[in-house]
Design a protein around this motif. Sequence first.
Motif, short mmCIF file in Angstrom:
data_model
loop_
_atom_site.label_atom_id
_atom_site.label_comp_id
_atom_site.label_asym_id
_atom_site.label_seq_id
_atom_site.Cartn_x
_atom_site.Cartn_y
_atom_site.Cartn_z
N UNK A 158 34.24 40.88 40.66
CA UNK A 158 35.27 41.13 39.63
C UNK A 158 36.66 40.96 40.23
N UNK A 159 36.88 41.48 41.43
CA UNK A 159 38.19 41.34 42.07
C UNK A 159 38.50 39.86 42.35
N UNK A 160 37.53 39.11 42.80
CA UNK A 160 37.73 37.68 43.05
C UNK A 160 38.10 36.97 41.76
N UNK A 161 37.39 37.28 40.67
CA UNK A 161 37.68 36.67 39.37
C UNK A 161 39.12 36.97 38.95
N UNK A 162 39.56 38.24 39.14
CA UNK A 162 40.94 38.62 38.79
C UNK A 162 41.95 37.82 39.61
N UNK A 163 41.67 37.64 40.88
CA UNK A 163 42.60 36.89 41.74
C UNK A 163 42.65 35.41 41.38
N UNK A 164 41.56 34.89 40.86
CA UNK A 164 41.52 33.46 40.50
C UNK A 164 42.16 33.17 39.15
N UNK A 165 42.45 34.18 38.37
CA UNK A 165 43.06 33.97 37.04
C UNK A 165 44.51 33.61 37.16
#
Length: 165
Positions: A158-165
């Motif tokens: 989830x944190x990785x997804x947030x950073x990739x947005x």
Amino acid sequence: MDELDAIQASLASFTKRLDEVSTDRFHELRKCSFFDPIPSEWLKPVSEQAEIRTFSAGDCITSEGDDMDAFYVILYGTATVYYSRKVVGTIRSGECIGEGMFFANENISRSATVIADGQVIAAEIRPSGIDRLRGDAKAYLDKALLLALFKKLQGANRKIEELLR
């Protein structure tokens, strides 16, 4: 015979207190979500290998670089995780610290420092305690650990997804 009676009474009292401590440990672990996958009959031997530790606000639970000599499950409270002196996360009730020791074939060091935010109550389990577990108790502890790791992996994703947005 009075001395013998006094010794026997003292021994009986001591044995009763040991049983109470063991029961208290079992109940503390039973209330914690980490241990949900472990049926009660197999949680009892796990609880016998756990020591209940209490930390106050600001106490260091683990230090980055130290040898991993114990695995912790937070029963109550929260703790902040630091890597290279930067806040990288929070450990909450039902989560674990030091799970890497389950998978290493050699001694490994801690990857983070964990500091208690307020009062923290944790179950501490040492490798020698894990080695004493037999049969399904060890298998169920492994299952609880894998579920905890899966939850950590989901959080990291989830944190990785947030950073990739």
